[in-house]
Design an enzyme around this catalytic site. Structure first.
Site, PDB file in Angstrom:
ATOM      1  N   ARG A  53      -3.155  -0.353  -7.015  1.00 55.40           N
ATOM      2  CA  ARG A  53      -3.709  -1.599  -7.437  1.00 55.40           C
ATOM      3  C   ARG A  53      -2.941  -2.782  -7.005  1.00 55.40           C
ATOM      4  NH1 ARG A  53      -4.017  -0.444 -13.961  1.00 55.40           N
ATOM      5  NH2 ARG A  53      -5.195   1.581 -13.931  1.00 55.40           N
ATOM      6  N   ASP A  55      -2.995  -7.103  -7.491  1.00 50.48           N
ATOM      7  CA  ASP A  55      -3.634  -8.124  -8.546  1.00 50.48           C
ATOM      8  C   ASP A  55      -4.151  -9.024  -7.917  1.00 50.48           C
ATOM      9  OD1 ASP A  55      -2.016  -6.882 -10.698  1.00 50.48           O
ATOM     10  OD2 ASP A  55      -0.313  -7.896 -10.387  1.00 50.48           O
ATOM     11  N   TYR A 116       5.890  -3.314   0.850  1.00 48.61           N
ATOM     12  CA  TYR A 116       5.430  -5.069   0.619  1.00 48.61           C
ATOM     13  C   TYR A 116       6.337  -6.042   1.395  1.00 48.61           C
ATOM     14  CZ  TYR A 116       2.720  -3.074  -3.469  1.00 48.61           C
ATOM     15  OH  TYR A 116       1.868  -2.527  -4.344  1.00 48.61           O
ATOM     16  N   ARG A 201       7.180  -9.142  -7.245  1.00 48.35           N
ATOM     17  CA  ARG A 201       6.914 -10.576  -7.566  1.00 48.35           C
ATOM     18  C   ARG A 201       8.054 -11.070  -8.610  1.00 48.35           C
ATOM     19  NH1 ARG A 201       1.018 -11.181  -9.674  1.00 48.35           N
ATOM     20  NH2 ARG A 201       1.651 -13.524 -10.214  1.00 48.35           N
TER      21      ARG A 201
END
Length: 252
Positions: A53, A55, A116, A201
């Site tokens: 997933r 966000d 990422y 994050r």
């Protein structure tokens, strides 16, 4: 009824307009748009399952999903299929490749690594709105890279996870964690076998505590050992985050 075959789709998207990847009520998502386009093309209901997933506002340069269909057109002319699907999809979602896989292949559970990147820039740029996080002060990159090395290896990353997430373990193995410096920007690269919700994050926010706010390099170890989200830095904005790579043992 003809047997269905399983396929992987490799996609990319700009997440600005979407409430994340996964279908949810009363919100537009990437998965919803893909399911609609696939159902139109195949003329049958299609359910997809993604590698993970993202966000609201997070982007993906590469994400895989799997689907099952008995439709032969996907095998007979995959390029035509890609072209048709892209014509049906919004401008900010693109199908890049289609792969026929074993019927027990799984887009989420078979992934062996994910990567990422988090983008930060220092000069105001209207073309980077929703694509990179703008901050005015330039952090100490050398110090943050030293702190990032403390993330490497197999560790409990509970401190960087959203609370009340339904996962069987918070243990992840990080194989890359480094900052890259450019002329007016920096990019944080991180790779691991798996990621927790909000992990990247929160990690970036914690490293900026070291690079901007004077916390010692060892602060990262203190946060990890605490296993407490309240000890880590803030979660940086979603729009600077990109899923860049998902790796499978059977896809080059």
């Amino acid at each position: 009824m003809e047997d269905k075959r399983r396929y992987f789709l490799e996609i990319a998207y700009d997440g600005t307009a979407y409430h994340g990847w996964q279908v949810q009520p009363n919100a537009i998502t990437v998965q919803e748009k893909l399911n609609q386009a696939l159902a139109t093309f195949f003329r049958e209901p299609i359910e997809t399952l993604g590698a993970g997933r993202t966000d609201t506002g997070v982007h993906a340069k590469q994400l895989y999903l799997h689907l099952d269909t008995a439709n032969k057109s996907i095998v007979q002319n995959p390029e035509k299929c890609i072209h048709a699907l892209n014509a049906l999809l919004p401008y900010d979602i693109a199908v890049k490749n289609i792969y026929a896989v074993a019927n027990d292949a799984h887009a989420r559970f078979d992934a062996t690594a994910r990567s990422y990147a988090y983008h930060v820039h220092f000069k105001k740029d209207p073309f980077l709105v929703h694509k990179s996080w703008f901050i005015r002060d330039i952090p100490d990159i050398e110090k943050m890279n030293a702190a990032a090395k403390l993330l490497l290896g197999k560790k409990d990353f509970s401190c960087f996870s959203k609370s009340n997430t339904q996962v069987f373990t918070n243990i992840c193995t990080v194989t890359e964690a480094r900052w890259e410096q450019n002329a007016d920007s920096i990019v944080f690269h991180i790779s691991a076998d798996r990621f927790l919700r909000n992990m990247v994050r929160a990690t970036v926010g914690t490293l900026l505590e070291v690079g901007l706010k004077g916390k010692p390099i060892t602060y990262v170890n203190e946060v990890l050992e605490s296993k407490s989200r309240s000890k880590a830095g803030v979660s940086v904005p979603a729009h600077g985050l990109y899923l860049t790579q998902v790796i499978y043992p059977y896809i080059n």
